[in-house]
Design a protein around this motif. Structure first.
Motif, short mmCIF file in Angstrom:
data_model
loop_
_atom_site.label_atom_id
_atom_site.label_comp_id
_atom_site.label_asym_id
_atom_site.label_seq_id
_atom_site.Cartn_x
_atom_site.Cartn_y
_atom_site.Cartn_z
N ALA A 52 0.62 -1.56 -0.17
CA ALA A 52 -0.35 0.19 -0.05
C ALA A 52 1.45 0.98 0.03
CB ALA A 52 -1.38 0.09 1.45
N PRO A 53 0.69 2.38 -0.80
CA PRO A 53 1.07 3.23 -0.46
C PRO A 53 1.08 3.89 0.70
CG PRO A 53 -0.90 3.77 -1.33
CD PRO A 53 -1.04 2.18 -1.84
N GLU A 54 2.03 4.45 0.51
CA GLU A 54 3.04 5.39 2.16
C GLU A 54 1.83 6.11 2.59
OE1 GLU A 54 6.72 6.28 2.57
OE2 GLU A 54 7.66 4.93 1.85
N GLN A 55 0.83 6.76 1.81
CA GLN A 55 0.63 8.71 2.03
C GLN A 55 -0.90 7.41 1.38
OE1 GLN A 55 0.30 11.17 3.89
NE2 GLN A 55 3.05 10.70 4.04
N PRO A 56 -2.05 7.13 2.41
CA PRO A 56 -3.09 6.72 1.92
C PRO A 56 -3.77 7.87 0.87
CG PRO A 56 -3.14 7.20 4.16
CD PRO A 56 -1.73 7.23 2.99
N THR A 57 -4.56 7.08 0.51
CA THR A 57 -5.75 8.49 -0.16
C THR A 57 -6.70 9.59 0.75
OG1 THR A 57 -7.44 6.99 -0.64
CG2 THR A 57 -6.44 7.34 -2.52
N ALA A 58 -7.17 10.20 0.14
CA ALA A 58 -7.79 11.09 1.41
C ALA A 58 -9.36 9.81 2.01
CB ALA A 58 -8.77 12.21 0.22
N ASP A 59 -9.83 9.18 1.13
CA ASP A 59 -11.15 8.53 1.30
C ASP A 59 -10.52 7.18 1.87
OD1 ASP A 59 -12.40 9.90 -0.08
OD2 ASP A 59 -12.67 8.23 -2.24
N ARG A 60 -9.40 7.14 1.93
CA ARG A 60 -8.94 5.50 2.92
C ARG A 60 -8.59 6.39 4.33
NH1 ARG A 60 -4.41 2.55 4.27
NH2 ARG A 60 -2.83 3.29 2.41
N ALA A 100 -7.21 -2.03 -0.62
CA ALA A 100 -6.98 -2.48 -1.19
C ALA A 100 -7.28 -1.88 -3.11
CB ALA A 100 -8.28 -3.47 -2.03
N GLY A 101 -7.87 -1.12 -2.92
CA GLY A 101 -8.42 -0.34 -4.59
C GLY A 101 -7.02 0.66 -5.06
N GLU A 102 -6.60 1.00 -3.82
CA GLU A 102 -5.13 1.85 -4.16
C GLU A 102 -3.81 0.64 -4.61
OE1 GLU A 102 -4.32 3.57 -0.96
OE2 GLU A 102 -5.82 4.73 0.29
N ARG A 103 -4.49 -0.53 -4.11
CA ARG A 103 -3.29 -1.51 -4.88
C ARG A 103 -3.47 -2.44 -5.90
NH1 ARG A 103 -1.85 -4.35 1.03
NH2 ARG A 103 0.26 -5.37 -0.33
N PHE A 104 -4.53 -2.62 -6.27
CA PHE A 104 -5.28 -3.21 -7.72
C PHE A 104 -4.27 -2.26 -9.43
CE2 PHE A 104 -9.68 -4.13 -5.83
CZ PHE A 104 -8.84 -4.90 -5.54
N PHE A 105 -4.58 -3.21 -10.25
CA PHE A 105 -3.84 -2.17 -11.10
C PHE A 105 -5.10 -1.73 -11.89
CE2 PHE A 105 -3.40 -2.50 -16.15
CZ PHE A 105 -2.08 -1.75 -15.79
N ASN A 106 -4.48 -0.13 -11.88
CA ASN A 106 -5.88 0.46 -12.29
C ASN A 106 -5.77 1.14 -13.72
OD1 ASN A 106 -7.87 -0.06 -10.05
ND2 ASN A 106 -6.42 1.71 -9.44
N THR A 107 -6.72 1.56 -14.41
CA THR A 107 -6.18 2.25 -15.96
C THR A 107 -7.94 3.41 -15.86
OG1 THR A 107 -8.07 0.82 -16.93
CG2 THR A 107 -6.09 0.65 -17.34
N THR A 149 -8.65 -4.24 -11.86
CA THR A 149 -7.46 -5.60 -12.46
C THR A 149 -7.74 -5.97 -11.09
OG1 THR A 149 -7.09 -5.75 -14.53
CG2 THR A 149 -6.73 -7.16 -12.95
N LEU A 150 -8.26 -7.19 -10.08
CA LEU A 150 -7.55 -8.14 -8.87
C LEU A 150 -7.16 -9.21 -9.30
CD1 LEU A 150 -9.34 -9.73 -7.45
CD2 LEU A 150 -11.36 -7.69 -7.24
N LYS A 151 -6.24 -9.75 -7.97
CA LYS A 151 -6.14 -10.87 -8.37
C LYS A 151 -6.08 -11.73 -6.40
CE LYS A 151 -2.73 -12.64 -10.40
NZ LYS A 151 -1.25 -13.01 -10.76
#
Length: 658
Positions: free
Chosen positions: A39-47, A276-283, A288-290
């Motif tokens: 997970a990114p060190e700086q979480p999104t505002a939502d998280r 989890a959403g921050e760590r998915f591959f997003n376009t 895409t989740l695994k």
């Protein structure tokens, strides 16, 4: 006895449908997500916002529950608080709808935070009062008001505290200074004194007082110390009363505890989804989740996804060779109960043989052998069934109780074999080791060692199974079958020698059989040992081959010491039997004495047996686990598996109804 086969699950869908898809997967409780990136060190505002709300909700729940300690049982019972239950069962619909009450629940959380702030201020004020009272204590013997200790036109007043050890020095100063006088109000560790000096010698007095570590009184109240302390006591009583009322108001919020707990876990799941959403591959428009899905659940997972959208791509494929999927154990009945024991050590690796069936067999045999009493076993079994009926959630406590319940059955079995019921010998089937008969003791002790040799041999067999499952045929032959051969040969080779040496009676047919098997046993023993020595260093080079070979020879010592560890089974069983018999003897002596002995005799026996059961169960569980973990698992078990943890299953307060 099996580890569920896992499939790798991959899903690509629209970002606009991400939450709905994750919710659908969460309901199946069949998908564990995996991530290639942290997970990114700086979480999104939502998280960050969701995590903060979760933290506030959790603190609110803990704070409300903590206030119950300040209330009487009647006050707690007067409030209808369903959420006080440790086990809250909710439907998925109730869980999903709790988000609609966010505004109302956040208002309750704000109320509790405001109450907490006010309570904290009042407690700080009480602490301040307590400190002030402590400072006033040395002045209790002073009957004058603090304000009266002041300078006049020609006389200086110094009022305060001095160490009792230095008080004689102060008195000598006053004797040598004709224009001074001291009044000692109390003699204690810190003595209250007043020093009056003419203004002409005030400077000398101040110097002397400073050298004597005199502490000047800073109070100037228009009252005495006792009057001030009484006033402070009234303030303390008022604050305590206000705190009690606030505690009641806080605890009154417990009527909302059930919803708060559901909301807290709802936020926990929302935070999990956000991370989890921050760590998915997003376009720009897809994600895409695994993850991992048990193979038998693939159809259910596909059905859940298709129930949300047709615009999703799903793939299932086998894990790669170097990949380690999570472990999901698929056991039923007794083997499932043994999972508690095994998982306390470590869950099986995904590609490892599940040992829980064997763990259950040996654990219960050893447990029953240690306790070995019909009465104890019946009490354990019935008590276990009662507790199991009351424990609704499959948590650690329920799993432990299930182990003890099964242990009760095996305790009855071995109690029947020994003919023991609450320490009384009903009949003799197996030899009674508590009789003091040397032969009986040796038979049971050697039987325990034989059980140990059997379990160790089974451990080597399971090591061979693991090796064969992974295609390591040579490892199975060289590291397992050689020692299996050694163990079996050892048993056959020494049976008649040991029974003959210790004069243990053996049936003629049995003795004749082992006479026949002694030579084959010696051969098996030798072949196994030589084979282990010659092949131990097969993966080493040069000198390492010889060192490993001698290491295998040293392994015989380790093996024999492991077998001797099983003597603890005999020791624990014997101690339990003797303690039960001693309490029975004391109780029967009291009853035989008549009078109050008819009352105290049974009481002593009941207390003694309760103590013996408690200590016996504790000892049986601990030492039984030790034998599994050290003597048994060391022969074959890798462990270090990660238990399967589906998306949205890590809840602290709630459990979903089926």
């Amino acid at each position: 006895m099996a580890v569920a086969k896992m499939s790798v699950f991959e899903l690509t869908g629209l970002l606009s449908e991400k939450d709905a898809l994750l919710d659908a997967l969460q309901k199946t409780q069949s998908v564990e997500l995996t991530f290639t990136e942290s997970a990114p060190e700086q979480p999104t505002a939502d998280r960050e916002m969701v995590s903060a709300a979760f933290s506030r909700a959790k603190k609110c729940i803990e704070y409300i529950l903590a206030q119950s300690d300040n209330l009487s049982k009647e006050e707690r019972d007067s409030i209808n608080a369903e959420g006080l239950s440790q086990d809250i069962f909710v439907s998925y619909e109730e869980f999903e709808n709790i988000g609609k009450k966010s505004k109302e629940l956040l208002n309750i959380i704000e109320q509790s935070e405001e109450f907490a702030r006010i309570l904290s201020e009042k407690r700080a004020e009480r602490n301040k009062i307590a400190n002030l009272k402590a400072q006033l204590q040395p002045y209790l013997s002073v009957k004058d008001k603090f304000s009266e200790f002041r300078d006049t036109q020609f006389v200086k007043c110094r009022f305060g505290l001095i160490s009792d050890a230095l008080l004689p020095d102060l008195e000598r100063f006053a004797e040598n200074e004709p224009l001074s006088e001291i009044i000692v109000y109390s003699r204690a560790r810190q003595s209250a004194v007043a020093v009056f000096v003419h203004e002409s010698c005030a400077e000398q007095a101040d110097t002397a007082l400073s050298e004597l570590s005199f502490s000047k009184c800073n109070f100037d109240y228009e009252m005495t110390a006792s009057e001030k302390i009484a006033q402070l006591d009234e303030q303390t009583e008022r604050l305590l009363s206000e705190e009690e009322e606030l505690s009641k108001k806080v605890f009154a919020l417990s009527e909302h505890l059930k919803e708060l707990k559901i909301y807290c876990d709802y936020l926990s799941y929302a935070a999990e989804k956000a991370e989890a959403g921050e760590r998915f591959f997003n376009t720009r428009s897809t994600f895409t989740l695994k993850g991992y899905v048990p193979e038998e659940e693939k159809g259910r997972v596909m059905q859940a996804v298709n129930g949300v959208t047709d615009a999703a791509v799903i793939r299932f494929f086998a894990p790669e060779e170097g990949e380690t999927p999570p472990t999901l154990l698929k056991n039923r009945g007794p083997a499932k109960a043994a999972e508690f024991v095994t998982n306390m050590y470590s869950a099986p690796d995904y590609r490892e043989f599940d040992p829980n069936g064997f763990v259950f067999f040996f654990f219960m045999i050893f447990f029953g052998l240690i306790m070995a009493d019909i009465g104890y076993g019946v009490l354990m079994f019935i008590g276990g069934l009662i507790l199991l009926s009351r424990l609704k959630v499959e948590n650690g406590m329920k799993k432990l109780v299930r182990i003890i319940t099964y242990g009760g059955l095996f305790t009855v079995l071995f109690g029947a074999l020994f003919g023991s019921c609450f320490g009384f010998s009903l009949y003799t089937f197996l030899p009674d080791p508590s009789s003091g008969n040397r032969t009986n003791v040796l038979i049971i002790l050697l039987g325990c060692l034989a059980l140990g040799l059997l379990q160790i041999t089974v451990g080597y067999m399971l090591n061979a199974v693991n090796a064969l499952r992974q295609g390591r045929i040579m490892d199975a032959l060289c590291d397992s079958f050689t020692w299996i051969l050694f163990d079996v040969g050892l048993f056959f080779a020494v049976f008649n020698f040991i029974t003959g040496y210790f004069d243990i009676p053996v049936a003629a047919g049995v003795k004749e059989f082992f006479d026949t098997m002694t030579l084959p046993g010696v051969i098996m023993l030798g072949v196994g040992l030589v084979g282990a020595m010659l092949t131990a260093g097969r993966k080493e080079k040069f000198l390492g081959k010889f060192i490993k070979g001698f290491g295998a020879l040293y392994g015989v010592i380790n093996l024999l010491s492991d077998v001797l560890s099983y003597a603890r089974l005999f020791g624990l069983m014997l101690s339990g039997m003797i303690i039960a018999q001693q309490f029975n003897g004391i109780g029967m002596d009291l009853i035989g004495a008549g009078g109050v002995g008819f009352v105290f005799g049974p009481v002593v026996m009941v207390i003694g047996h309760v103590f013996n059961i408690a200590m016996g169960v504790l000892g049986a569980y601990i030492h039984d686990c030790r034998l599994q973990y050290i003597e048994f698992f060391s022969k074959f078990y890798t462990g270090e598996g990660e238990l399967f943890t589906p998306l949205g299953s890590r809840f602290q307060y709630i459990h979903f109804t089926k």
